[in-house]
Design a protein around this motif. Structure first.
Motif, short mmCIF file in Angstrom:
data_model
loop_
_atom_site.label_atom_id
_atom_site.label_comp_id
_atom_site.label_asym_id
_atom_site.label_seq_id
_atom_site.Cartn_x
_atom_site.Cartn_y
_atom_site.Cartn_z
N ARG A 11 75.31 110.83 -10.99
CA ARG A 11 75.52 110.43 -12.39
C ARG A 11 75.07 109.01 -12.68
NH1 ARG A 11 75.45 115.02 -14.94
NH2 ARG A 11 77.22 116.41 -14.53
N LYS A 12 75.05 108.17 -11.65
CA LYS A 12 74.60 106.79 -11.80
C LYS A 12 73.78 106.44 -10.56
CE LYS A 12 78.84 105.33 -14.21
NZ LYS A 12 80.01 104.40 -14.14
N PRO A 13 73.02 105.34 -10.60
CA PRO A 13 72.25 104.93 -9.42
C PRO A 13 73.13 104.77 -8.18
CG PRO A 13 71.54 103.71 -11.34
CD PRO A 13 72.76 104.48 -11.77
N ALA B 285 79.62 107.32 -9.93
CA ALA B 285 78.20 107.49 -9.59
C ALA B 285 77.91 108.89 -9.06
CB ALA B 285 77.77 106.45 -8.57
N LEU B 286 78.90 109.51 -8.42
CA LEU B 286 78.79 110.89 -7.94
C LEU B 286 79.92 111.72 -8.54
CD1 LEU B 286 77.95 110.71 -4.12
CD2 LEU B 286 76.42 111.44 -5.96
N GLU B 287 79.60 112.96 -8.86
CA GLU B 287 80.61 113.89 -9.37
C GLU B 287 80.62 115.14 -8.48
OE1 GLU B 287 81.28 116.97 -13.13
OE2 GLU B 287 79.70 115.44 -13.22
N PRO C 103 67.18 103.15 -4.34
CA PRO C 103 66.93 104.40 -5.05
C PRO C 103 66.19 104.12 -6.36
CG PRO C 103 69.21 103.73 -5.32
CD PRO C 103 68.59 102.77 -4.35
N LEU C 104 65.53 105.15 -6.87
CA LEU C 104 64.85 105.04 -8.14
C LEU C 104 65.53 105.96 -9.14
CD1 LEU C 104 61.14 105.20 -6.93
CD2 LEU C 104 62.56 103.19 -7.25
N VAL C 105 65.45 105.60 -10.41
CA VAL C 105 66.08 106.41 -11.44
C VAL C 105 65.00 107.09 -12.27
CG1 VAL C 105 67.62 106.41 -13.42
CG2 VAL C 105 67.98 104.78 -11.56
N PHE C 106 65.02 108.40 -12.32
CA PHE C 106 64.11 109.14 -13.18
C PHE C 106 64.97 109.91 -14.17
CE2 PHE C 106 60.05 108.54 -11.14
CZ PHE C 106 60.40 108.15 -9.86
N VAL C 107 65.03 109.42 -15.39
CA VAL C 107 65.93 110.00 -16.37
C VAL C 107 65.58 111.44 -16.67
CG1 VAL C 107 66.85 109.71 -18.71
CG2 VAL C 107 66.31 107.70 -17.33
N GLY C 108 64.33 111.82 -16.44
CA GLY C 108 63.92 113.19 -16.73
C GLY C 108 64.63 114.24 -15.91
N ALA C 109 65.26 113.84 -14.79
CA ALA C 109 65.93 114.81 -13.93
C ALA C 109 67.40 114.97 -14.28
CB ALA C 109 65.80 114.37 -12.47
N ILE C 110 67.85 114.33 -15.34
CA ILE C 110 69.28 114.29 -15.62
C ILE C 110 69.85 115.67 -15.94
CG2 ILE C 110 69.20 113.88 -18.11
CD1 ILE C 110 71.33 111.69 -17.62
N THR C 111 69.02 116.60 -16.39
CA THR C 111 69.52 117.92 -16.74
C THR C 111 69.68 118.84 -15.54
OG1 THR C 111 67.27 118.67 -17.18
CG2 THR C 111 68.52 117.83 -19.06
#
Length: 398
Positions: A316-318, A298-300, A77-85
């Motif tokens: 919530r986490k990778p 990692a999941l909520e 998986p890739l992490v794109f912090v911009g999608a956190i909202t």
């Protein structure tokens, strides 16, 4: 005799080079200065990278470079912090418009949707399998996506979920942000169309994509249907945006389905993405997702429609795909599984406490129903640990 001196300075012209005074930097000293300069720049860049990383943590709206998480045969998986909202916005909308809804049967979207009826066709016939809370949960998932992301469905059938998801995306003003993958060839379930204008249409038994288009595009005209074997069409598809902020899975009826269909979309999930699992409570997804991702944070769990679908999680986490691939229930002790299922039961109570249902007994019955199903999943795992039977990863074990 006097020594001749060159006019204009510069020292004696005939003097041996070892006797001439040094008037500048030597080659060795220049190298030393350059070395110190390079070290200084490297250290400054290192400190800047640390400050930038800290800034990204503090500012969830910043976009980070994709980071590979673990080397496996499947794409990580890739992490794109911009999608956190996205997930946080989804939870906020749920708590305002769904979880605290005094009337669980209400179709009211508090003025957020004024388009076509989400639960009925234009001729007044009821859209099959369209549950109200199910529809609302997908509507607000769609309404939560950002310009950086999109929504993807694996298994959309006639588009009842697509209709709600697309309606939510429509409220954002974004276009071409919903892609639905399905075989669109399912003659077995065509009897569910009884009471609609599509019932007993011969062409629907071969390819019911036109039904999906009538259902989904009524609320989101730029939605796209991709027909074929999902594991093949997903792998070949070109995504419009770098991250999937809403992923709805209704095609993974078995663990093998999840393994074959999941890897390609998984690598586009972002921290903050929303994952809606339609067959969660009926399959081994309970064991896989709770043991591998939920207990680690990692999941909520954000939403569940008691004894129905979907269960909706926030990333919530990778989420390393290798954990799904290599999952084995026997890697955990009975004591560990007790704690894992305790977390699941606690999540059910937490979500139930957010509902404001007019009749308390109705809520208690619903909670008991979903807990009974969790107990079935738990019993299957415990039997597998005792070696009394093989552990099966499919939806037939309910």
């Amino acid at each position: 005799e006097s020594t001749p001196v060159a006019v204009g300075g510069g020292g004696p012209s005939h003097m041996h080079k070892s006797q001439r005074p040094r008037t500048g930097f030597s080659f060795r000293s220049i190298l030393m200065v350059l070395s110190f300069f390079i070290l200084g720049v490297s250290f400054a860049n290192y400190m800047h990278s640390l400050q930038h990383a800290a800034k990204i943590e503090d500012d969830p709206d910043m976009m980070a470079i994709p980071v590979k998480l673990d080397p496996t045969n499947s794409p990580p998986p890739l992490v794109f912090v911009g999608a956190i909202t996205t997930g946080d916005k989804y939870i906020s909308l749920l708590e305002k418009h769904v979880l605290l809804d005094a009337d669980p049967q209400s179709t009211n979207f508090t003025g957020l949707w004024t388009g076509p009826d989400l639960f009925h066709y234009d001729d007044g016939s009821r859209i099959p399998a369209q549950a109200r809370r199910h529809c609302k949960s997908l509507f607000f998932a769609g309404a939560s996506i950002s310009p950086k992301g999109m929504a993807v469905e694996l298994g959309s059938w006639i588009g009842h979920g697509s209709r709600c998801l697309g309606a939510g995306i429509n409220t954002t003003g974004l276009k071409h942000r919903l892609v639905s993958h399905d075989s669109f060839n399912d003659p077995v379930n065509m009897n569910k169309l009884a009471g609609t204008k599509y019932f007993n249409l011969p062409e629907a038994k071969r390819d019911f994509r036109f039904i999906w288009e009538d259902t989904a595009k009524a609320t989101y005209p730029t939605a796209q249907a991709v027909a074929g074997r999902i594991e093949e069409t997903v792998d070949a598809h070109k995504w419009v945006t770098p991250s999937i902020e809403v992923l709805a899975i209704d095609s993974a009826k078995t663990h093998d389905h999840l393994l074959s269909q999941g890897p390609t979309v998984w690598k586009y999930l972002a921290v903050g993405s929303v994952i809606a699992l339609m067959d969660f409570i009926k399959t081994s997804q309970v064991e896989v997702f709770y043991s591998q991702f939920v207990i680690s944070g990692a999941l909520e769990l954000a939403f569940l429609d008691f004894c129905a679908s979907p269960w909706v999680f926030i990333v919530r986490k990778p989420l390393p795909w290798s954990r799904v691939v290599h999952f084995n229930p026997r890697d955990y002790s009975a004591e560990k599984w007790e704690k894992i299922f305790e977390t699941a039961f606690s999540d059910v109570d937490r979500i139930a406490s957010k509902y404001r249902v007019s009749e308390k007994a109705a809520r208690e019955d619903s909670v008991q129903c979903v807990k009974d199903r969790l107990r079935v999943r738990k019993a299957l795992v415990m039997k597998a640990l005792l070696g009394s039977r093989a552990w099966r990863l499919d939806s037939s074990e309910k």
